[in-house]
Design a protein around this motif. Sequence first.
Motif: not given
Length: 418
Positions: A247-259, A313-321, A324-330
């Motif tokens: 999840l930390a990696a997914g959040r970093a991907e979103i930050v990078r996509a915004n930049a 790419m930002r939309a893709m990163s948000e969807a991936d996060l 991933m969050t749903r899968m990790i919770e499961g």
Amino acid sequence: MNRLIAFIVLLLALAVTSAGRAAAQTDQQLPSPLGLRDVIRIASERRDEIAAARARVRAGEARPTIVSALGDPMLSPSLDHLPFMLGGADVSVTLEQQIPFSGIRGHRRTSALAEVDRLRAEASGTTLDVGIEAANAYLMLLERRRTAALVSEQIALARDVVSAANARYASGTAPQSDVLRAEVEVARIEAIARALVGGVRGAEAMLNTSLALDADLPVPELMLPAITQPVPSWTAVKAALTSRPELAAGRAEIVRANADIEVMRDMFRPMATIRTGPSYTMAEGRGWMAMVGISLPIWRGKLDAGVAEAQAMRAMSEADLRAMTRMIEGQAAVAVYQVQAARERQLALTSDVLPRARMAIEPAVAGYASGQLPLVSVIEAVQALWLVQSDLIAADTELGLAWVRLGRAVGSYEAIAQ
């Protein structure tokens, strides 16, 4: 004299070699007894996968400085005018530097810093993966060794049955077939014991490999993990999931996509080029020249496409996060329920089933010795005890595996027992 010098050199070489071997043996020596937390710690210290991940992090930490720096200046000596008669020349030396009018350098730095955060999260994930691999190998070896010890006990018990059958056969109260049947049971268990020798050695080699040690290194005594901690509630587990490296990696991907989006938007702004330096002309002599240029970002279609690509790419990163969050919770929920199920099974076998199976052995043997029960009743009681003890070993192993999987699902092995 030369022979004496050669002999001294040989002794020094042998001493250095012996010291190196001793240091290598000390470096690979495992604590005794070896616990589950020791295995996870040693694996995280020695495995080359973690060293490679940390090297990637160090490489990524250099990127922000690289991408945020100005471009290299250009020094340009120039022959501006050379007459055919070679009576002189106009010359100049200029220094050129490009300077952006936008904040593109800062946005590129932000993007690179986000990439560093992603690499750090991946390194943490690698550490967790290495830990669960080592824990699996540890629990597998522990199961094999406990099974081998159990087989030794079963052989002794089966031989007692053979002795009882021989005693009855000698007294004429039992047929020879009872003796042969009891000896068959001993031979069957001894065959299992011989097969377990290779299984134990293979599990030891797997554990050593998971700890980045030599495969043939002796493995000390293992401690049975004392997993007495209460199973955490789902609320506590869900709150701890935010520390998962994925999840930390997914959040970093979103930050990078915004930049990256801001970087592409900065492309709409012009860039200045400053050129200056000394010059010399035949007519005027020495002087100084300067020039200022501005780029013209007129190809709007290309720039708009770059922004659109970054936004996608930002939309893709948000969807991936989100996925991933749903899968990790499961996965975490499944891990919690698996721990509960494994603990219930282990408690039932320990407190109820195993005592009953042991209580049936002595009456069966006594009944056979007195002629009240057939041999098959004794063998069935012994086999029932064998199955229950084997189930208990498997249940202990499954509980340890379930607890380790829960630690991996939460993102920390801090609660792992010794």
